[in-house]
Design a protein around this motif. Structure first.
Motif, short mmCIF file in Angstrom:
data_model
loop_
_atom_site.label_atom_id
_atom_site.label_comp_id
_atom_site.label_asym_id
_atom_site.label_seq_id
_atom_site.Cartn_x
_atom_site.Cartn_y
_atom_site.Cartn_z
N GLN A 134 0.82 -1.21 0.00
CA GLN A 134 0.00 0.00 0.00
C GLN A 134 0.85 1.25 0.00
O GLN A 134 0.64 2.16 -0.81
CB GLN A 134 -0.89 -0.05 1.23
CG GLN A 134 -1.76 1.15 1.41
CD GLN A 134 -2.61 1.01 2.65
OE1 GLN A 134 -3.00 -0.09 3.01
NE2 GLN A 134 -2.89 2.11 3.29
N SER B 80 2.80 1.74 -3.23
CA SER B 80 1.93 2.15 -4.33
C SER B 80 1.54 3.61 -4.19
O SER B 80 1.60 4.37 -5.16
CB SER B 80 0.65 1.31 -4.34
OG SER B 80 0.97 -0.04 -4.44
N TYR B 81 1.15 4.02 -3.01
CA TYR B 81 0.61 5.37 -2.85
C TYR B 81 1.69 6.44 -2.79
O TYR B 81 1.38 7.62 -2.86
CB TYR B 81 -0.31 5.43 -1.63
CG TYR B 81 -1.69 4.97 -1.96
CD1 TYR B 81 -2.64 5.86 -2.42
CD2 TYR B 81 -2.04 3.64 -1.86
CE1 TYR B 81 -3.90 5.44 -2.76
CE2 TYR B 81 -3.29 3.20 -2.21
CZ TYR B 81 -4.22 4.11 -2.65
OH TYR B 81 -5.46 3.70 -3.00
N GLU B 82 2.99 6.02 -2.65
CA GLU B 82 4.05 7.01 -2.78
C GLU B 82 4.00 7.65 -4.17
O GLU B 82 4.30 8.83 -4.32
CB GLU B 82 5.42 6.33 -2.63
CG GLU B 82 5.78 5.93 -1.22
CD GLU B 82 6.35 7.08 -0.46
OE1 GLU B 82 7.34 7.65 -0.93
OE2 GLU B 82 5.79 7.41 0.59
N ALA C 127 1.29 10.37 -4.67
CA ALA C 127 1.66 11.49 -3.80
C ALA C 127 2.81 12.27 -4.41
O ALA C 127 2.79 13.50 -4.50
CB ALA C 127 2.03 10.98 -2.42
N SER D 209 -3.75 10.13 -1.08
CA SER D 209 -2.60 9.23 -1.08
C SER D 209 -1.86 9.30 0.25
O SER D 209 -1.42 8.27 0.79
CB SER D 209 -1.63 9.62 -2.20
OG SER D 209 -2.32 9.75 -3.40
N ALA E 206 -3.62 7.36 2.73
CA ALA E 206 -3.35 5.93 2.56
C ALA E 206 -2.00 5.57 3.16
O ALA E 206 -1.82 4.47 3.67
CB ALA E 206 -3.38 5.57 1.09
N GLU E 207 -1.03 6.52 3.12
CA GLU E 207 0.28 6.21 3.68
C GLU E 207 0.28 6.18 5.19
O GLU E 207 1.16 5.60 5.79
CB GLU E 207 1.30 7.23 3.20
CG GLU E 207 1.79 6.97 1.80
CD GLU E 207 2.79 8.00 1.39
OE1 GLU E 207 3.79 8.16 2.10
OE2 GLU E 207 2.57 8.66 0.36
N PHE F 151 -8.14 3.44 4.70
CA PHE F 151 -7.05 2.66 4.10
C PHE F 151 -6.32 1.85 5.17
O PHE F 151 -5.12 1.69 5.09
CB PHE F 151 -6.06 3.61 3.41
CG PHE F 151 -6.69 4.45 2.34
CD1 PHE F 151 -6.97 3.90 1.11
CD2 PHE F 151 -7.02 5.76 2.57
CE1 PHE F 151 -7.55 4.67 0.12
CE2 PHE F 151 -7.60 6.53 1.60
CZ PHE F 151 -7.87 5.98 0.36
N CYS G 89 -5.39 3.35 -6.68
CA CYS G 89 -4.06 3.91 -6.85
C CYS G 89 -3.62 3.86 -8.31
O CYS G 89 -3.32 4.87 -8.91
CB CYS G 89 -3.07 3.17 -5.98
SG CYS G 89 -1.39 3.74 -6.21
N TRP G 90 -3.61 2.64 -8.88
CA TRP G 90 -2.93 2.46 -10.17
C TRP G 90 -3.80 2.87 -11.34
O TRP G 90 -3.30 3.24 -12.39
CB TRP G 90 -2.52 0.99 -10.33
CG TRP G 90 -1.45 0.62 -9.38
CD1 TRP G 90 -1.60 -0.01 -8.20
CD2 TRP G 90 -0.06 0.89 -9.50
NE1 TRP G 90 -0.40 -0.16 -7.57
CE2 TRP G 90 0.57 0.39 -8.37
CE3 TRP G 90 0.73 1.50 -10.49
CZ2 TRP G 90 1.93 0.48 -8.16
CZ3 TRP G 90 2.08 1.58 -10.29
CH2 TRP G 90 2.68 1.08 -9.13
N PHE H 68 -5.59 7.27 -9.65
CA PHE H 68 -4.75 8.38 -9.24
C PHE H 68 -3.56 8.58 -10.16
O PHE H 68 -3.21 9.72 -10.50
CB PHE H 68 -4.26 8.16 -7.80
CG PHE H 68 -5.29 8.48 -6.78
CD1 PHE H 68 -6.48 9.08 -7.13
CD2 PHE H 68 -5.09 8.17 -5.44
CE1 PHE H 68 -7.44 9.37 -6.19
CE2 PHE H 68 -6.04 8.46 -4.49
CZ PHE H 68 -7.22 9.06 -4.87
#
Lengths: 357, 193
Positions: free
Chosen positions: A172, A175-177, A180, A228, A231-232, A238, A334-335, A338
């Motif tokens: 997670q 991915s969300y890096e 962001a 994002s 999510a981090e 999340f 995410c993929w 975003f």
């Protein structure tokens, strides 16, 4: 308020009173203790806010103290203190089959990751512990340190739920890096600097000069960055790494007492760091929303903290509204949502900057 | 492609409407609180309207209560109890039907029966009580009864008797210090004689 500044100030104040090396260490320790005190007070405040906001949203009263006997003070104000004491006096259990050194290392690593993130956050024109020329990049990089700590916690617990939680958090956060980072690149394109202070000085002169109102792509970039970042932090919606209905408590399953408190506290500190970065990059940082009004250093601290706390409040608000995502929905968001929109944003903002000149 | 953007639009509006709802609840928190601070505040008990007169409604068995001043120590309730949750001990009174000031003993019941015995122990373990009401019928003085219902005038209904310790559910109805006080008084009298 860098270390150099404090060092010079102390040197002028007490000439020849202390050895130079000792003075340097003192100048380093002062911001450290200031930061530590801030984190402690902020931790108590935000935990209380979380309890109260969640209760009010659910039509409850939250922690309250009335009448006689052991109660949590007026309006439950002492509840965070009681929670903290409870966690720190609890028995510290390390499972027999756990990887002992790594198990002990993980909570400290995650806390250090959050703690050193704050040093690059500007609270005013001179009130920043370290004014790096790559500040925003540094915070993004340090933020990823959490992945290592979470995987470490999950693996060293020697527990299937903890391992699942650690793996999920790694997937997670990594991915969300990307979204962001993509939405921060847009900011860097406009401000043409990685330094936090220069990003803020780009936005000087009132609310309509803030980057979020700079052009029509920026609100989208702000929303992508905020979600994002949410999510981090591994917070609901999340919170798959610690989803209590599937994995007992995810990577914190085997942790108890003070070590659990470190995970708990670092989540809240991470919320603040991310909100502060969002406030810096999109909402004008320590700039006042009114041009040339209430822009003194004391007010700049107020503006920065109030902007960051508003975003922290939004995070709490979102947590008690939106249910948890499924794993495939998380990756889809995410993929497939975003990242394409983030790339389109970069394209659009580049064209915009070229056309505007 | 249309579905992709329609999905984004739908989820955004759904989340925003949910957040509007929760912020509404947050800001009307003062009025809309649904919970009570329980031990200090309680919901009012509703009026009973089940077709009976309140006084003749004899089904309420909330908990046992003993008016110890009326108890003559006949042990009929102890024998009637099917689970043996009542424990009574008595001592012979020095003078039948006479008040003993030192231990707050009253010699004559409200039915003007002269008491021959001093009840030194009257314990009811409410954790064992099965609420069968069998102990109240044999009592000649009607001093053991279930609270509430027809006995509302003597003792109000009481159904919230949770305790932190299980032993706290053993209710001691005899006056504290009766046994020792009586023994000391008898010793003093012997010494005087």
């Amino acid at each position: 308020m860098t270390v150099d500044f404090i060092y010079n100030f102390l040197n002028d104040l007490l000439p020849g009173f202390l050895g130079n090396d000792l003075l340097l260490i003192l100048a380093m320790l002062l911001p450290f203790f200031a930061l530590f005190g801030f984190i402690t007070i902020y931790g108590f405040g935000v935990i209380y806010a979380e309890l109260k906001v969640s209760s009010f949203i659910q039509d409850k009263t939250g922690p309250m103290g009335q009448g006689y006997g052991f109660h949590a003070g007026k309006w439950g104000l002492l509840q965070p203190v009681a929670d903290g004491l409870h966690l720190f006096f609890k028995e510290d259990i390390i499972p027999a089959t756990a990887d002992r050194p790594l198990f002990i290392l993980a909570p400290f690593l995650i806390f250090i990751g959050m703690f050193v993130g704050i040093i690059a956050i500007p609270f005013g024109e001179a009130i920043i512990i370290s004014d790096m020329n790559i500040g925003i990049f540094y915070i993004l990089g340090i933020g990823s340190l959490a992945v290592i700590a979470l995987i470490l916690a999950g693996w060293s617990s020697n527990n299937k739920w903890a391992l699942y939680g650690g793996m999920r958090s790694a997937a997670q956060i990594i991915s969300y890096e990307i979204p962001a980072g993509l939405s921060l690149i847009v900011v860097i394109l406009l401000a043409s600097s990685l330094s936090m202070q220069e990003i803020i000085s780009y936005q000087s002169g009132g609310i309509f000069n803030w980057i979020i109102f700079d052009n029509p792509f920026m609100p989208i970039a702000f929303i992508i960055f905020f979600i994002s970042a949410l999510a981090e932090t591994n917070r609901t919606p999340f919170d798959l790494p610690e989803s209590e209905s599937e994995l007992v408590a995810g990577f914190v399953t085997e942790y108890s007492g003070a070590r659990y408190a470190f995970f708990f506290l670092s989540e809240y500190v991470n919320m603040f760091v991310i909100s502060a970065v969002a406030a810096t990059a999109f909402l004008g940082g320590w700039q006042s929303p009114f041009p040339n009004f209430l822009n003194t250093p004391a007010w700049s601290v107020f503006w920065m903290i109030s902007k960051a706390f508003f975003l922290v409040f939004v995070m709490i608000w979102v947590r008690w509204t939106v249910p948890r995502l499924r794993v495939d929905q998380l990756m889809h968001l995410c993929w497939k949502v975003f990242i394409p929109i983030g790339l389109f944003n970069i394209f659009g903002v580049s064209i915009w900057t070229v056309l505007r000149g | 492609m249309v579905k992709y953007f329609a999905d984004i639009y739908n989820s955004t509006t759904a989340i925003l409407s949910g957040m509007y709802l929760t912020i509404n609840h947050l800001f009307r928190a003062k009025k809309g609180i649904a919970t009570l601070q329980y031990p200090e505040e309680r919901w009012p008990r509703p009026e009973r309207t089940i077709g009976f007169e309140h006084g003749s409604y004899n089904v309420i068995r909330s908990r046992l209560h003993v008016d110890i001043d009326d108890c003559i120590g006949c042990l009929k309730c102890e024998r009637a109890c099917p689970v043996d949750c009542i424990k009574i001990e008595t001592e012979k009174s020095p003078n039948r039907g006479e008040d003993i000031k030192d231990i707050n003993h009253i010699g004559i019941t409200s039915n003007s029966t002269k008491k021959a015995l001093v009840v030194t122990r009257f314990d009811i373990d409410m954790s064992e009580c099965c609420y069968c009401n069998l102990c109240t019928y044999p009592c000649p003085e009607e001093c053991i009864f279930m609270t509430g219902g027809p006995n509302e005038s003597r003792h109000s209904i009481d159904y919230e008797f949770s305790e932190p310790e299980r032993t706290d559910l053993i209710y001691h109805f005899s006056k504290p210090g009766t046994k020792d006080g009586l023994q000391e008084m008898l010793n003093n009298r012997e010494a005087e004689a």
